[in-house]
Write an enzyme that holds these catalytic residues in place. Structure first.
Site, PDB file in Angstrom:
ATOM      1  CE  LYS A 197      -1.425  11.209  11.510  1.00  0.00           C
ATOM      2  NZ  LYS A 197      -2.242  10.382  12.437  1.00  0.00           N
ATOM      3  CD  GLU A 272       4.982  -1.126   1.692  1.00  0.00           C
ATOM      4  OE1 GLU A 272       4.205  -2.080   1.477  1.00  0.00           O
ATOM      5  OE2 GLU A 272       6.172  -1.116   1.351  1.00  0.00           O
ATOM      6  CB  CYS A 306      -0.670  -4.997   5.748  1.00  0.00           C
ATOM      7  SG  CYS A 306       1.044  -5.182   6.165  1.00  0.00           S
ATOM      8  CD  GLU A 407      -6.632  -4.922   5.134  1.00  0.00           C
ATOM      9  OE1 GLU A 407      -6.881  -3.726   4.919  1.00  0.00           O
ATOM     10  OE2 GLU A 407      -5.482  -5.384   5.192  1.00  0.00           O
TER      11      GLU A 407
HETATM   12  P1  NAP Z   1      -5.728   4.503   8.085  1.00  0.00           P
HETATM   13  O1  NAP Z   1      -7.001   5.035   8.615  1.00  0.00           O
HETATM   14  O2  NAP Z   1      -5.486   4.508   6.641  1.00  0.00           O
HETATM   15  O3  NAP Z   1      -4.593   5.322   8.862  1.00  0.00           O
HETATM   16  C1  NAP Z   1      -3.238   5.218   8.607  1.00  0.00           C
HETATM   17  C2  NAP Z   1      -2.567   6.550   8.916  1.00  0.00           C
HETATM   18  O4  NAP Z   1      -3.038   7.550   8.008  1.00  0.00           O
HETATM   19  C3  NAP Z   1      -2.887   7.086  10.309  1.00  0.00           C
HETATM   20  O5  NAP Z   1      -1.750   7.759  10.817  1.00  0.00           O
HETATM   21  C4  NAP Z   1      -4.028   8.043  10.019  1.00  0.00           C
HETATM   22  O6  NAP Z   1      -4.247   9.009  11.004  1.00  0.00           O
HETATM   23  C5  NAP Z   1      -3.553   8.659   8.732  1.00  0.00           C
HETATM   24  N1  NAP Z   1      -4.624   9.322   7.973  1.00  0.00           N
HETATM   25  C6  NAP Z   1      -5.968   9.101   8.044  1.00  0.00           C
HETATM   26  N2  NAP Z   1      -6.621   9.925   7.178  1.00  0.00           N
HETATM   27  C7  NAP Z   1      -5.688  10.676   6.567  1.00  0.00           C
HETATM   28  C8  NAP Z   1      -5.737  11.703   5.567  1.00  0.00           C
HETATM   29  N3  NAP Z   1      -6.879  12.114   5.035  1.00  0.00           N
HETATM   30  N4  NAP Z   1      -4.569  12.249   5.142  1.00  0.00           N
HETATM   31  C9  NAP Z   1      -3.398  11.835   5.657  1.00  0.00           C
HETATM   32  N5  NAP Z   1      -3.286  10.882   6.610  1.00  0.00           N
HETATM   33  C10 NAP Z   1      -4.410  10.288   7.048  1.00  0.00           C
HETATM   34  O7  NAP Z   1      -5.486   3.024   8.508  1.00  0.00           O
HETATM   35  P2  NAP Z   1      -5.682   2.410   9.926  1.00  0.00           P
HETATM   36  O8  NAP Z   1      -7.097   2.037  10.071  1.00  0.00           O
HETATM   37  O9  NAP Z   1      -5.125   3.308  10.938  1.00  0.00           O
HETATM   38  O10 NAP Z   1      -4.731   1.110   9.754  1.00  0.00           O
HETATM   39  C11 NAP Z   1      -5.165  -0.102   9.195  1.00  0.00           C
HETATM   40  C12 NAP Z   1      -4.896  -0.194   7.703  1.00  0.00           C
HETATM   41  O11 NAP Z   1      -3.522  -0.089   7.391  1.00  0.00           O
HETATM   42  C13 NAP Z   1      -5.316  -1.537   7.149  1.00  0.00           C
HETATM   43  O12 NAP Z   1      -6.103  -1.377   5.998  1.00  0.00           O
HETATM   44  C14 NAP Z   1      -4.008  -2.258   6.800  1.00  0.00           C
HETATM   45  O13 NAP Z   1      -4.073  -3.178   5.780  1.00  0.00           O
HETATM   46  C15 NAP Z   1      -3.099  -1.151   6.499  1.00  0.00           C
HETATM   47  N6  NAP Z   1      -1.704  -1.530   6.773  1.00  0.00           N
HETATM   48  C16 NAP Z   1      -0.836  -1.811   5.735  1.00  0.00           C
HETATM   49  C17 NAP Z   1       0.484  -2.175   5.980  1.00  0.00           C
HETATM   50  C18 NAP Z   1       1.470  -2.461   4.880  1.00  0.00           C
HETATM   51  O14 NAP Z   1       2.641  -2.548   5.137  1.00  0.00           O
HETATM   52  N7  NAP Z   1       1.051  -2.605   3.635  1.00  0.00           N
HETATM   53  C19 NAP Z   1       0.931  -2.245   7.289  1.00  0.00           C
HETATM   54  C20 NAP Z   1       0.044  -1.968   8.312  1.00  0.00           C
HETATM   55  C21 NAP Z   1      -1.269  -1.602   8.043  1.00  0.00           C
HETATM   56  P3  NAP Z   1      -5.344   8.659  12.150  1.00  0.00           P
HETATM   57  O15 NAP Z   1      -4.662   7.723  13.046  1.00  0.00           O
HETATM   58  O16 NAP Z   1      -5.666   9.949  12.809  1.00  0.00           O
HETATM   59  O17 NAP Z   1      -6.534   8.071  11.458  1.00  0.00           O
END
Ligand code: NAP
Ligand code: MG
Length: 504
Positions: A197, A272, A306, A407
């Protein structure tokens, strides 16, 4: 000030234009199908705010179909039993070769969809993704169990490592292809079937990757792609009783929802998540090296990493000198559209929503008494339609300000002085996050002491941001559960079975 220029563009490849114009479907069981409900959404180019393509929006009935397809393939043994480990290696290697062969297309897709400069995608994201598959292509022939010296007379005991089953892999938008590769490659190597996804902002390279899986000749159902929203497709995948594992990269908030809703089936979950990574410059460091390192620790990928080094601690005696150096480096950063022919260093942030979030933090920082030494504005002129923010450095920041604790996930760094090592160690660890930390010093004992005491999954010393498919990566505390990459990645996507045989 940060440089911009009159834009001229890299030509969009004919393969990319053709791909953007086609009808985008879901990839389920080796077939392309529209969402059952017919629902679609647009993906935009963050450099211009203009729509790029219309994408199928998977709903729970599509999730059911994809899970059934993956389940059928897994249960039939078409991937992990009927093919030999060496056959599986060859297929994963073949996928890596196809990524290399299609690198210019994949780089343009990630650049258009995410906004990152196409040159960066081509030099870094795409080859690193191919390399990830090549590294894990070596694993199927090396996943071993053990013979255990149990103390029951006449008993043989051994272990085998088996795939978990059907894995739902949910990834973010910051490195669309690479974050997908980080999860898909170990999951495949361990023998699992996958439903990917991608993030709603960046679905294109995931769909193109599905084509490459087809071309490589993977059995249908091993790899499936569901484009759509987290609240619908993502949530249904997490709740589905026939999904054995969720591998998630994203925000802490969504991770907590996932942990809660996975409880009904107690499926495996690895996470992650984000960070507020401290980057510590000691007065004895090679300051030239530290200045460049500290600049790119935060501004690499526009702070949308991240591991972004977003808390910059500088020892007081060299604070002004290092700050001035970082500000000078920052002033040289070239910002432009993802497809600019001028090879900018940074593009826009990914979306209007992200733009508003980051500008909100900048506003909040100023409101609470911090000051910007450079940046702090949305960019206008030729970039006014996109989501461009000047790389921003804050000073006069207190540890308990929102900009120093949360963050931001954008091009914003807090530069803060410190006096002695014990104090900065405590401040560095005083956060719910624990993904990464860095230090710049020539003193070997400081280096080792901090490496031992920083509560983080990765420590970088006189460097920042290095990762390798062979080296484990993940977070302490609220930065996640589990380690990806290397052998740990195989463990994360497999179960251990213990077998007892009475020898008579
Ligand atoms: P996010 O909102 O958490 O989204 C990540 C993924 O989860 C997307 O595919 C999102 O779909 C999906 N998602 C959202 N709500 C969900 C739910 N209720 N159930 C299942 N899946 C769901 O994060 P983002 O804003 O897209 O990305 C930024 C964040 O990712 C930052 O906080 C960053 O630190 C973190 N990050 C961490 C790493 C690591 O390796 N530790 C790497 C990269 C990013 P949608 O796109 O439709 O919202
Ligand atoms: Mg999101």
């Amino acid at each position: 000030m940060t440089l911009t220029f009159p834009e001229t563009y890299v030509d969009i490849l004919p393969e990319v234009s053709a791909f953007l114009e086609q009808e985008h479907r879901l990839y389920i069981g080796g077939r392309w199908a529209p969402a059952r409900s017919g629902q679609t959404f647009e993906t935009l180019d963050p450099s211009t705010g203009k729509p790029l393509a219309r994408i199928s929006s998977a709903q729970s009935e599509d999730v059911d179909l994809a899970v059934s397809a993956a389940r059928r393939t897994f249960d039939s043994g078409a991937w992990h039993h009927n093919l030999t480990p060496s056959d599986r290696s060859r297929l994963i290697w073949r996928l890596a070769e196809l990524i290399d062969a299609h690198a210019p297309v994949l780089a343009q897709l990630d650049s258009l969809d995410n906004g990152k400069p196409v040159g960066k995608a081509l030099k870094s994201d795409v080859p690193l993704s191919a390399e990830h598959f090549r590294y894990y292509a070596g694993w199927p022939t090396k996943i071993e169990g053990a013979t255990i010296p149990v103390s029951t007379p006449g008993m043989l005991n051994y272990t085998v490592r088996e795939p978990v089953g059907v894995c739902g892999l949910i990834v973010p938008w910051n490195y669309p292809l690479l974050m997908a590769a980080w999860k898909i490659a170990p999951a495949l190597a361990a023998g699992n079937c996958i439903i990917l996804k991608p993030a709603e902002q960046t679905p294109l390279s995931a769909l193109y990757l599905a084509r490459l899986f087809e071309e490589a000749g993977f059995p249908p159902g091993v790899f499936n792609v569901l484009t759509g929203f987290g609240e619908t497709a993502g949530a249904a995948l997490v709740e589905h009783p026939a999904v054995d594992k969720i591998g998630f990269t994203g925000s802490v908030g969504v991770a907590k929802t996932i942990v809660r809703s996975s409880a009904a089936s107690l499926k495996r979950v690895s996470l992650e998540l984000g960070g507020k990574s401290p980057n510590i410059v000691f007065a004895d460091a090679d300051l030239e090296q530290a200045v460049v390192g500290a600049t790119w620790a935060i501004f690499g990928n526009n702070g949308q990493s991240c591991t972004a080094g977003s808390r910059l601690y500088i020892q007081r005696g060299v604070f002004d000198q290092v700050l001035e150096g970082v500000a000078d480096e920052t002033a040289k950063i070239r910002v432009g559209m993802g497809m600019s022919a001028h090879q900018p260093d940074l593009g826009p942030v990914v979306s209007q929503e992200q733009l508003e979030t980051v500008m909100g933090y900048i506003h909040d920082g100023r409101g609470s008494g911090a000051e910007t030494v450079i940046g702090g504005q949305r960019m206008g002129g030729a970039l006014a339609d996109g989501y461009f923010i000047e790389p921003t450095i804050f000073v006069r920041v207190q540890d308990r300000m929102k900009i120093a604790e949360e963050e931001i996930f954008g091009p914003v760094v807090c530069a803060m002085p410190f006096d002695d090592p014990a104090e900065v160690l405590q401040r560095a660890n005083e956060t719910p996050f624990g993904l990464a930390a860095g230090l710049w010093t020539r003193d070997l004992s400081t280096a080792h002491r901090f490496a031992a005491r920083l509560q983080v999954g990765t420590v970088w010393i006189n460097t920042w941001g290095d990762t390798d498919a062979a080296s484990p990566f993940g977070g302490y505390k609220q930065s996640g559960h589990g380690r990806e990459m290397g052998k740990d990645g195989i463990d994360l996507y497999s179960e251990v079975k213990s077998v007892w045989i009475r020898l008579g």
